[in-house]
Design a protein around this motif. Structure first.
Motif, PDB file in Angstrom:
ATOM      1  N   THR A 221       3.998   0.209   2.192  1.00 15.79           N
ATOM      2  CA  THR A 221       4.025  -0.640   3.382  1.00 15.79           C
ATOM      3  C   THR A 221       4.946  -1.846   3.211  1.00 15.79           C
ATOM      4  O   THR A 221       5.446  -2.391   4.194  1.00 15.79           O
ATOM      5  N   GLU A 222       5.180  -2.282   1.974  1.00 12.09           N
ATOM      6  CA  GLU A 222       5.960  -3.500   1.745  1.00 12.09           C
ATOM      7  C   GLU A 222       7.285  -3.257   1.040  1.00 12.09           C
ATOM      8  O   GLU A 222       8.134  -4.136   0.997  1.00 12.09           O
TER       9      GLU A 222
ATOM     10  N   ASN B 113      11.528   3.874   7.461  1.00  6.12           N
ATOM     11  CA  ASN B 113      11.575   3.046   6.248  1.00  6.12           C
ATOM     12  C   ASN B 113      13.020   2.674   6.012  1.00  6.12           C
ATOM     13  O   ASN B 113      13.885   3.528   5.943  1.00  6.12           O
TER      14      ASN B 113
ATOM     15  N   ARG C  98      -0.063   7.269   8.325  1.00  8.75           N
ATOM     16  CA  ARG C  98      -0.223   6.302   7.238  1.00  8.75           C
ATOM     17  C   ARG C  98      -0.109   4.872   7.743  1.00  8.75           C
ATOM     18  O   ARG C  98      -0.464   3.947   7.036  1.00  8.75           O
ATOM     19  N   ARG C  99       0.468   4.721   8.928  1.00 17.34           N
ATOM     20  CA  ARG C  99       0.542   3.375   9.509  1.00 17.34           C
ATOM     21  C   ARG C  99      -0.032   3.469  10.921  1.00 17.34           C
ATOM     22  O   ARG C  99       0.719   3.511  11.907  1.00 17.34           O
TER      23      ARG C  99
ATOM     24  N   VAL D 236       2.449   4.613   0.906  1.00 14.89           N
ATOM     25  CA  VAL D 236       2.500   5.396   2.136  1.00 14.89           C
ATOM     26  C   VAL D 236       2.726   6.872   1.806  1.00 14.89           C
ATOM     27  O   VAL D 236       1.943   7.739   2.181  1.00 14.89           O
TER      28      VAL D 236
ATOM     29  N   GLU E  83       0.858  -1.189   0.000  1.00 12.55           N
ATOM     30  CA  GLU E  83       0.000   0.000   0.000  1.00 12.55           C
ATOM     31  C   GLU E  83       0.889   1.232   0.000  1.00 12.55           C
ATOM     32  O   GLU E  83       1.876   1.303   0.737  1.00 12.55           O
TER      33      GLU E  83
END
Lengths: 362, 362
Positions: A262-263, B249, B208-209, A148, A146
């Motif tokens: 997200t991944e 990230n 966002r998370r 971000v 998804e």
């Protein structure tokens, strides 16, 4: 069936039409440059001889009404688009008009309305470029999961100067051919194609180099078009986005783009201010190290044009041929061009008022 | 004269105080860690033994009123700053409080008011870091000419997760220790020191998370603090600025910063989300190629600490010693901290309302 093309703006002394459209049309199967029109019989004749084009006209009316022309390509300065496009449409000919479609959103709305139900396309070649299509597939296939957030920094001239006689008109905002309309327009069209459209935005713009040298005339020119544009906001998919486009600078990064999900993560480094220019794509998922993701085989149909402005344009003509011959709907049309003009209008409104703008119908 | 320091928050099990302040204080001449305070007699004793600190207290009141303490360092979680700082000030002791100074702008105003006329400093070590001081000198000396624009992209955890038991409180906005207050606060303080203060701004923020794993407890935690922050605007010198800070990230660039001027360009690549972390500076003027500009001799007084969080903090203590002993005014004080809290407040207001905020008194 071969599409016989009439190009408006194919000057013998060189132009976007001559170094992007002409080699692209010659590289793509199914097109033939049959005619051209420039502003005088002499320049038309000179261009026809220079490029070996059979028919030369000094008015778009003649070109558009010529039985041997199936598609009118309008590749001249923005202020002339409206008149030329309306002429082509009234001749019931398919038209491809360079981006920006029009000088401002009102004119774009007029042209989109006149083009309803007709074959009328806008020159957003960025979304046809192999790397851009690959990036779109990577995101659509879930490479980053998804989305971000995403941040883009780019640089493009000649705004911020210096200019020459041919480019000086770009500094005059009233001509509608600005860093915002041309470069940011192309950039945000490709960007949105890949990561999604902006749902709302704020903008900061400025003219940081209001006076630049015209190296041909030796005179100093006043710029009324912005040379700095920052747009931030939220995409329709919820991701947070920022785009900072600055005027000419030799040392600044041409294009840096991070796409964070997200991944996984994508990092794009470009060689020019838009995504129609060559880019390097790197990516990583999970514990992987960020590594280059070359564009796979099957995306690039014109590898011999890599590095030339004709590369993306040739792919855009591939797409257009399918639309014209097969009835597919791949090429961006005037309705799409109008949406992008509305987006630029919202950016100007955001910059002027300081207020977040919601984007409708993007 | 040696400044005898009492540190609040020097836990034997490890903390910012133990891995940044303690090695810094031991590296900087003119300081001696004389006392510490933690939340219980047992933990205070354990820490005193672990670190060889002569005096151990379980209340800040005792520590602040101890005759052998000349400076109280508050390096605990933000929600405790107000109480501890007021205690130190009421004991008429100079105080250094970690950034964020307070939990929100109202509390910061209260502390700044209580500190008027006293020695009260805030832990913005970034502006003391050698590379940051060098960058400030480069800009002030005209390396880039007049500033045109500047763009910064950075990444910092643990916002965006995962977290552990010790860091979980950072996700709860009500604790005042967020990506915005901690990381963006440090970042924008160093940024402003180098290129100038923001005069106006727009902001886009997001969570966002919203759900992340606590790897210690195995439970999922809900985040109420933003993990995405974009701020854009105009600096008081007219330059156009953008800053995009994203949460954790692994693959995103830690820090990319471009500073663009009429005469030259600087590009800074960092290894962490703030400018207190090691950076590489590259620059070019005119026809030069962008090339590395190593920090010249004379800036770094603690080269053996490079790469450790104590590096910038040691330089901040150098600056503080001059202020405490010599009456110079180099270290950022509570009034400065209040200005930064007001800036963060304006960012939150801009994000909430979508309206450009003018920054007063920056």
């Amino acid at each position: 069936m071969t599409v016989r093309v009439g190009v408006v703006g194919l000057s013998a002394t060189g132009s976007w039409a001559s170094y992007a459209h002409l080699p692209a049309l010659r590289a793509v199967e199914g097109f033939e440059v049959r005619a051209l029109a420039t502003s005088s019989p002499e320049s038309a004749q000179a261009a026809a001889e220079a490029y070996g084009v059979p028919l030369a006209f000094s008015s778009v009316e003649e070109l558009a009404r010529c039985d041997e022309v199936d598609l009118v390509v309008v590749a001249v300065k923005v202020p002339h688009h409206r008149e030329l496009v309306l002429e082509a449409l009234s001749a019931e000919k398919p038209v491809l008009c360079e981006w920006p479609l029009a000088n401002g959103v009102a004119e774009a709305a007029e042209l989109a309305s006149a083009a309803e139900g007709k074959h009328a396309y806008v020159g957003f070649q960025g979304t046809a470029a192999p790397a851009v299509r690959y990036l779109q597939d990577l995101i659509a296939d879930g490479f980053v999961g998804e989305l971000v957030s995403t941040s883009l920094i780019a640089t493009a001239g000649p705004w911020g100067g210096p200019v020459g006689n041919r480019t000086e008109y770009l500094l005059d905002k009233s001509n509608g051919a600005t860093l915002l309309s041309i470069v940011f327009g192309h950039l945000v069209d490709s960007f949105s194609y890949i990561v999604g459209d902006l749902a709302d935005l704020n903008a900061t713009t400025g003219i940081r180099r209001p006076t630049v040298l015209n190296t041909d005339s030796g005179e100093f020119v006043t710029a009324t078009a912005e040379d700095e544009i920052v747009v931030t906001g939220t995409l329709t998919n919820g991701a947070i986005a920022s785009l900072h486009l600055r005027g000419m600078n030799d040392h600044s990064s041409k294009l840096i783009w991070e796409i964070n999900g997200t991944e996984g993560h994508l990092r794009i480094d470009g060689t020019g201010g838009t995504l129609a220019n060559p880019v390097t794509i790197r990516g990583a998922r999970g514990d992987d190290v960020l590594s280059e993701l070359p564009v796979p085989d099957g995306y690039d149909h014109h590898a011999d044009l890599v590095g030339s402005p004709a590369h993306a344009v040739a792919h855009a003509y591939d797409r257009l041929r399918l639309d014209l011959n097969g009835g597919s709907k791949q090429a961006p049309d005037f309705a799409h061009g109008l949406l992008r003009h509305r987006l630029l209008d919202a950016i100007e409104r955001a910059a002027e008022t300081g207020s977040r703008q919601c984007i409708q119908g993007q």
